[in-house]
Scaffold this active site. Structure first.
Site, PDB file in Angstrom:
ATOM      1  N   SER A 187       0.906  -1.298   0.047  1.00  0.00           N
ATOM      2  CA  SER A 187      -0.009  -0.208  -0.080  1.00  0.00           C
ATOM      3  C   SER A 187       0.860   1.408  -0.033  1.00  0.00           C
ATOM      4  CB  SER A 187      -1.098  -0.027   1.164  1.00  0.00           C
ATOM      5  OG  SER A 187      -2.021   0.936   0.952  1.00  0.00           O
ATOM      6  N   ASP A 350      -8.993  -5.512  -4.742  1.00  0.00           N
ATOM      7  CA  ASP A 350      -8.623  -4.318  -4.081  1.00  0.00           C
ATOM      8  C   ASP A 350      -9.529  -3.055  -4.618  1.00  0.00           C
ATOM      9  OD1 ASP A 350      -7.276  -2.159  -2.929  1.00  0.00           O
ATOM     10  OD2 ASP A 350      -5.343  -3.178  -3.648  1.00  0.00           O
ATOM     11  N   HIS A 383      -8.068  -5.228  -0.399  1.00  0.00           N
ATOM     12  CA  HIS A 383      -6.910  -4.668  -0.349  1.00  0.00           C
ATOM     13  C   HIS A 383      -6.012  -5.228   0.940  1.00  0.00           C
ATOM     14  CE1 HIS A 383      -4.094  -1.047  -0.565  1.00  0.00           C
ATOM     15  NE2 HIS A 383      -4.207  -0.825   0.591  1.00  0.00           N
TER      16      HIS A 383
END
Length: 404
Positions: A187, A350, A383
């Site tokens: 991320s 995601d 995610h």
């Protein structure tokens, strides 16, 4: 267990805190080795550090941890950068009875990123969200401004993703690191890895951005603005001036912001376990103020998380994300500087950095002549698959590290 799982979505989650469905996706061949290293949290300090916008911080501190041994050439190092709500605890345990770091499944002795072979470093960022957790070391708005003797608040200078990299670079220099065999992270950590590849291309052999993307486009700029909106709307925020004695911090706004992040960072199956359950004593069909269990549980986890965090730090982090690769005319211009081999890891479900954004990143890398491939990390968490579901990719990561 439910609260632990939800907190895993808000904090530096480890595989052991994930729900059974996540743990069950790890096949025996990819299972984490039994031994987990004991690591030590250390502090790195700088004086008179000038940020990319020209402002000089008189002092700064960040925390970091390492595992493995740096070789004589200083070229067997791996840097793991953390996600938005994470910190340096990517691997190992601080004590035998403490939880492991969020990527302990792939970092450690005999694991995909083998600390018997590599010297692995992970650091807290500036303006880290976890400033009140008793473990994170960071400089940001909550720190004392030596010129005034008061908390910096929003007088703290804006920092960019590149500023994170420059502080990490000085940390690595102090440790004797001359070259990175790999820079990686999930991320926001993926964004840092990409920023590293553009900033110091001659220093990096391989880049593995996980659940990231090649740009913060207008769609993502606005999502980041939505993340932070509850803080700005909380009357206790006071434009960032809430540190004075007798003032209450904007905990409610911060908890609401963290709730948005939590739901955004998970896919539908992650929350399906709640169904439409209603807590005891609640009746949403009769009273507007009553809640469903799915709402109540995430609210509870978000509030617990907010009490260990700082609202201004949240806002500074969102701005740093918005300033990703801001010193280059385009993503292509930034990536064209890289000399590394790339493995882009994306989660098909995601909702934060979409799969198509990762395909765009891969296409851009290939267009500028970089050897690059795509791997998928799957599971029910969207995610967050890239935080708690990396173990099945262990062999793919080993092969990537072994490739010439």
């Amino acid at each position: 267990m439910r609260l632990h799982w939800l907190l895993a979505g808000l904090m530096s989650a480890a595989l052991w805190t994930a729900p059974p469905a996540v743990r069950a996706q790890t096949p025996p061949s990819a299972a984490t080795p039994a031994a987990t290293e004991i690591v030590e949290k250390r502090s790195f300090e700088l004086a008179g550090h000038t940020l990319r916008n020209g402002t000089t911080l008189p002092t700064l501190r960040i925390g970091y941890q390492t595992a493995g041994t740096l070789n004589a050439a200083g070229d067997n190092a791996v840097l793991v950068a953390h996600f938005f709500s994470g910190n340096s605890h990517a691997f190992g345990r601080y004590a035998a009875d403490q939880p492991p770091g969020y990527w302990d499944a792939i970092v450690g002795p005999g694991r995909a990123i083998d600390t018997n072979r590599y010297f692995v470093v992970s650091s807290d960022t500036l303006v880290n969200l976890n400033v009140r957790d008793g473990r994170t070391v960071t400089t940001g708005p909550v720190s004392m401004n030596p010129a005034t003797g008061r908390h910096w608040g929003t007088d703290f200078p804006v920092v960019s993703m590149r500023d994170f990299i420059e502080v990490q670079k000085k940390l690595l220099d102090s440790l004797g690191v001359r070259r990175l065999a790999l820079v990686t992270g999930p991320s926001m950590g993926a964004l840092q890895a990409i920023e590293w590849a553009a900033a110091y291309p001659e220093m990096i052999d391989r880049v593995m951005p996980v659940i990231g993307g090649g740009e913060i486009d207008p769609w993502m700029l606005n999502w980041l603005d939505i993340w932070e909106a509850p803080i700005r709307l909380d009357p206790n925020w006071r434009g960032g001036d809430y540190y004075a004695q007798g003032r209450e911090p904007p905990v409610a706004g911060l908890a609401a912001a963290l709730k948005i992040v939590t739901v955004h960072a998970q896919d539908r199956p992650a929350l399906a376990r709640f169904g439409r359950a209603i807590p005891d004593g609640q009746d949403p069909a009769r009273r507007l103020a009553d809640r469903f269990e799915a709402e109540r549980a995430i609210d509870e986890a978000a509030m617990a998380r907010a009490r260990m965090s700082d609202a201004n730090h949240f806002l500074y982090l969102t701005r740093a994300n918005q300033l990703f690769l801001n010193e280059y005319p385009s993503t292509e211009a930034a990536l064209a500087r890289s000399r590394a081999r790339w493995l882009v890891v994306a989660s098909p479900t995601d909702r934060v950095f979409l799969m198509e954004a990762n395909r765009d990143l891969l296409a851009t890398l290939q267009r500028v002549g970089r050897p690059a491939e795509l791997a998928e990390v799957t599971g029910p968490l969207g995610h967050l698959n890239g935080v708690v579901g990396m173990a099945p990719l262990a062999e793919r990561i080993r092969a990537f590290l072994a490739a010439n």
